[in-house]
Design a protein around this motif. Structure first.
Motif, PDB file in Angstrom:
ATOM      1  N   UNK A 198       8.294  12.423  -3.496  1.00 65.38           N
ATOM      2  CA  UNK A 198       8.956  11.976  -4.731  1.00 65.38           C
ATOM      3  C   UNK A 198      10.176  11.108  -4.415  1.00 65.38           C
ATOM      4  N   UNK A 199      10.930  11.548  -3.424  1.00 66.01           N
ATOM      5  CA  UNK A 199      12.137  10.792  -3.054  1.00 66.01           C
ATOM      6  C   UNK A 199      11.773   9.430  -2.472  1.00 66.01           C
ATOM      7  N   UNK A 200      10.730   9.396  -1.645  1.00 65.26           N
ATOM      8  CA  UNK A 200      10.345   8.099  -1.062  1.00 65.26           C
ATOM      9  C   UNK A 200       9.848   7.148  -2.155  1.00 65.26           C
ATOM     10  N   UNK A 201       9.123   7.700  -3.123  1.00 66.57           N
ATOM     11  CA  UNK A 201       8.727   6.892  -4.289  1.00 66.57           C
ATOM     12  C   UNK A 201       9.952   6.196  -4.882  1.00 66.57           C
ATOM     13  N   UNK A 202      11.035   6.972  -5.008  1.00 64.56           N
ATOM     14  CA  UNK A 202      12.220   6.467  -5.706  1.00 64.56           C
ATOM     15  C   UNK A 202      12.947   5.377  -4.921  1.00 64.56           C
ATOM     16  N   UNK A 203      13.012   5.493  -3.590  1.00 70.49           N
ATOM     17  CA  UNK A 203      13.880   4.565  -2.838  1.00 70.49           C
ATOM     18  C   UNK A 203      13.148   3.374  -2.220  1.00 70.49           C
ATOM     19  N   UNK A 204      11.794   3.378  -2.236  1.00 70.31           N
ATOM     20  CA  UNK A 204      11.046   2.313  -1.543  1.00 70.31           C
ATOM     21  C   UNK A 204      11.007   1.015  -2.342  1.00 70.31           C
ATOM     22  N   UNK A 205      10.611  -0.033  -1.663  1.00 68.98           N
ATOM     23  CA  UNK A 205      10.305  -1.270  -2.367  1.00 68.98           C
ATOM     24  C   UNK A 205      11.070  -2.473  -1.872  1.00 68.98           C
ATOM     25  N   UNK A 206      10.522  -3.642  -2.189  1.00 71.43           N
ATOM     26  CA  UNK A 206      11.114  -4.900  -1.726  1.00 71.43           C
ATOM     27  C   UNK A 206      12.487  -5.132  -2.340  1.00 71.43           C
ATOM     28  N   UNK A 207      13.367  -5.730  -1.554  1.00 74.50           N
ATOM     29  CA  UNK A 207      14.707  -6.054  -2.023  1.00 74.50           C
ATOM     30  C   UNK A 207      15.084  -7.423  -1.477  1.00 74.50           C
ATOM     31  N   UNK A 208      15.331  -8.370  -2.348  1.00 72.44           N
ATOM     32  CA  UNK A 208      15.648  -9.728  -1.862  1.00 72.44           C
ATOM     33  C   UNK A 208      16.941  -9.759  -1.067  1.00 72.44           C
ATOM     34  N   UNK A 209      17.765  -8.704  -1.197  1.00 71.68           N
ATOM     35  CA  UNK A 209      19.033  -8.702  -0.462  1.00 71.68           C
ATOM     36  C   UNK A 209      18.887  -8.200   0.984  1.00 71.68           C
ATOM     37  N   UNK A 210      17.703  -7.725   1.355  1.00 68.84           N
ATOM     38  CA  UNK A 210      17.437  -7.341   2.754  1.00 68.84           C
ATOM     39  C   UNK A 210      16.226  -8.150   3.203  1.00 68.84           C
ATOM     40  N   UNK A 211      16.468  -9.145   4.070  1.00 65.08           N
ATOM     41  CA  UNK A 211      15.363 -10.054   4.380  1.00 65.08           C
ATOM     42  C   UNK A 211      14.320  -9.429   5.308  1.00 65.08           C
ATOM     43  N   UNK A 212      14.547  -8.225   5.817  1.00 63.70           N
ATOM     44  CA  UNK A 212      13.482  -7.546   6.567  1.00 63.70           C
ATOM     45  C   UNK A 212      12.756  -6.533   5.681  1.00 63.70           C
ATOM     46  N   UNK A 213      13.100  -6.477   4.405  1.00 63.38           N
ATOM     47  CA  UNK A 213      12.394  -5.517   3.547  1.00 63.38           C
ATOM     48  C   UNK A 213      11.032  -6.084   3.178  1.00 63.38           C
ATOM     49  N   UNK A 214      10.042  -5.214   3.122  1.00 62.94           N
ATOM     50  CA  UNK A 214       8.663  -5.654   2.952  1.00 62.94           C
ATOM     51  C   UNK A 214       8.306  -5.804   1.479  1.00 62.94           C
ATOM     52  N   UNK A 215       7.453  -6.793   1.192  1.00 61.57           N
ATOM     53  CA  UNK A 215       7.020  -6.965  -0.197  1.00 61.57           C
ATOM     54  C   UNK A 215       5.698  -6.240  -0.446  1.00 61.57           C
ATOM     55  N   UNK A 216       5.283  -5.465   0.554  1.00 61.67           N
ATOM     56  CA  UNK A 216       4.070  -4.675   0.388  1.00 61.67           C
ATOM     57  C   UNK A 216       4.214  -3.721  -0.800  1.00 61.67           C
ATOM     58  N   UNK A 217       3.130  -3.560  -1.527  1.00 65.49           N
ATOM     59  CA  UNK A 217       3.169  -2.696  -2.696  1.00 65.49           C
ATOM     60  C   UNK A 217       3.467  -1.239  -2.295  1.00 65.49           C
ATOM     61  N   UNK A 218       4.201  -0.534  -3.133  1.00 69.65           N
ATOM     62  CA  UNK A 218       4.522   0.867  -2.839  1.00 69.65           C
ATOM     63  C   UNK A 218       3.593   1.761  -3.658  1.00 69.65           C
ATOM     64  N   UNK A 219       2.741   2.544  -2.988  1.00 67.74           N
ATOM     65  CA  UNK A 219       1.869   3.440  -3.742  1.00 67.74           C
ATOM     66  C   UNK A 219       2.672   4.625  -4.274  1.00 67.74           C
ATOM     67  N   UNK A 220       2.077   5.396  -5.191  1.00 67.45           N
ATOM     68  CA  UNK A 220       2.689   6.663  -5.582  1.00 67.45           C
ATOM     69  C   UNK A 220       2.300   7.675  -4.505  1.00 67.45           C
ATOM     70  N   UNK A 221       3.293   8.086  -3.696  1.00 64.95           N
ATOM     71  CA  UNK A 221       2.979   8.930  -2.542  1.00 64.95           C
ATOM     72  C   UNK A 221       2.540  10.341  -2.923  1.00 64.95           C
ATOM     73  N   UNK A 222       2.706  10.725  -4.186  1.00 64.70           N
ATOM     74  CA  UNK A 222       2.268  12.072  -4.575  1.00 64.70           C
ATOM     75  C   UNK A 222       0.820  12.074  -5.072  1.00 64.70           C
ATOM     76  N   UNK A 223       0.297  10.885  -5.330  1.00 63.24           N
ATOM     77  CA  UNK A 223      -0.963  10.796  -6.067  1.00 63.24           C
ATOM     78  C   UNK A 223      -2.150  11.445  -5.340  1.00 63.24           C
TER      79      UNK A 223
END
Ligand code: GLN
Length: 446
Positions: A198-223
């Motif tokens: 649940x926590x990883x769901x909340x904090x993951x995802x692309x951020x234009x302010x970190x140029x090494x952050x990935x634009x890969x889609x974030x699945x729902x890790x609990x699903x």
């Protein structure tokens, strides 16, 4: 929220996990959540959380456990903090750690010694020792930590909880006080695998302010977390059972292997032949990056400034000499040396080449396997003061977690039993961006 603070204050007398508590604002936020009513569709709404003190929090002191930042009050939030706020989580305070996340026992903090949740004569591990001890002692149910060479997984192991280092690039590093930028990742520490997802769901995802952050889609890790491990192919590297790993730790992992087999996974032995170079390679690369990242603490722009200085040179030298602790200075010296003109080829460049070999070891294994399983740390928690004067022994303790950061892979530590009343942790490692596999296996095992 009121109960949370009552529990924290009681437990803190023994644990000393927090550097700063933010009771007033947390209570205010809790009242606001009460007033609007809990959002049923958002399980994190109104849940208290603790944050490692190298994650920048707007209007809340952020020290990285260093005298250098003792009075640093940020005017902005790290991206992960905005994300937790959006989910309605309530930050209760900032957690103790090794200074600038350099260490494995939280003993290099400039402010206090945090104690292991299970035995207060033992270290909580590190560098996210405050995060792990606060969760394990029941002060809070979730915390954020950071992991550059094992700093989420090893304290999670020492305190008998679940800690996950995400794939490099999964979580934004914007607003994280950089240590070794090519390996740093923020991640969650929780008591259960499900909460962690649940926590990883909340904090993951692309951020234009970190140029090494990935634009890969974030699945729902609990699903699909309850799908089980039937047919999963697990690899156990023989190098992870080498000398120096306690017999009880080995036995716990062997028992875990048996359990995974009973649950329907196949397990076989593999080799990661370059494991033994992990520690030296890491200490060259991490220290080099740290020496560069820490240049910004010059006594001018922000942070600590020495008093009665004579000239500019004196500002730099005295501010840094007085503001940084011994371990931080050791890393800066090691790093600047490795990067120097005369030594670069022999140290930094060589280390970068061996790093590639370590990455290839993993790629080879993951051609035929879904997961790698082994111990998180060679031993259980040791005594406070026992190893702090022996940096090399301390460094060698990270041998099982460090290669995972060098390769940018996701890794999770979860409880695998006890030895003499102290928790044992085991580590699962997956291919890049396969945190879902870690959670599935962890959930089935738990
Ligand atoms: N113990 C390792 C070090 O001292 C790892 C620290 C970390 O992951 N932040 O560098």
């Amino acid at each position: 929220a009121k109960e949370t603070f009552e529990t924290i204050k009681k437990r803190e007398e023994e644990i000393d996990a927090f550097i700063t508590l933010d009771e007033e604002r947390a209570m205010e936020k809790a009242r606001a959540v009460d007033a609007k009513g809990i959002d049923e569709g958002n399980v994190l709404d109104g849940i208290p959380v603790g944050i490692k003190d190298n994650i920048v929090t707007k209007g809340l002191k952020t020290t990285a456990a260093s005298k250098m930042l003792e009075n640093f009050n940020p005017i902005y939030n790290a991206t992960v903090m905005d994300k937790l706020d959006e989910r309605g989580m309530i930050t209760v305070g900032k957690l103790n750690m090794d200074e600038f996340a350099m260490g494995s026992s939280t003993e290099t903090s400039a402010f206090k010694k945090t104690k292991n949740a299970w035995d207060q004569t033992k270290v909580p591990g590190g560098s996210s020792g405050g995060s792990a001890a606060a969760v394990a002692s029941g002060e809070i149910i979730a915390a954020l930590g950071s992991d550059t060479g094992g700093s989420i997984r090893q304290p999670a192991a020492f305190n008998g909880i679940v800690g996950l280092k995400p794939t490099y690039g999964r979580v934004s590093r914007y607003g994280f006080i950089a240590f070794a930028s090519s390996m740093d990742q923020i991640g969650p520490l929780t008591r259960s695998v499900y909460d962690n997802a649940l926590m990883l769901n909340a904090i993951s995802g692309h951020d234009f302010r970190d140029f090494t952050s990935s634009s890969k889609e974030v699945p729902d890790f609990t699903k699909e977390i309850d799908e089980g491990v039937k047919g999963m192919r697990i690899a156990v590297p023989k190098e992870y059972f080498a000398e120096g790993v306690d017999a009880n730790v080995k036995q716990a992992v062997k028992d875990a292997i048996k359990k995974f087999e009973e649950l329907g996974a196949t397990v076989d032995e593999v080799s990661l032949p370059h494991t033994k170079y992990g520690v030296p390679v890491y200490y060259i690369i991490a220290s080099s990056e740290a020496s560069s990242n820490l240049q910004r603490f010059d006594g001018i722009r922000y942070g600590f400034r020495a008093e009665d200085v004579k000239n500019l040179e004196d500002v730099y030298v005295r501010s840094r000499s007085e503001g940084f602790g011994d371990e931080v200075k050791r890393r800066i010296m090691l790093g600047t040396f490795s990067l120097s003109a005369g030594t670069y080829d022999a140290f930094f460049k060589k280390a970068a080449q061996v790093r590639t070999l370590i990455c290839r070891d993993y790629e080879n294994v993951f051609e035929n396997h879904d997961l790698i399983l082994g111990p998180t740390a060679p031993t259980t928690a040791y005594g406070i003061g026992e190893k702090i004067d022996d940096p090399v022994t301390m460094y060698m303790n990270d041998i099982l977690t460090i290669p995972v950061n060098l390769a940018g892979l996701p890794g999770m530590s979860l409880p695998a039993g006890f030895s003499d009343g102290l928790p044992i942790g085991m580590q699962l490692v997956a291919p890049r961006f396969r945190e879902d596999t870690l959670y599935k296996a962890g959930f089935a095992f738990e």
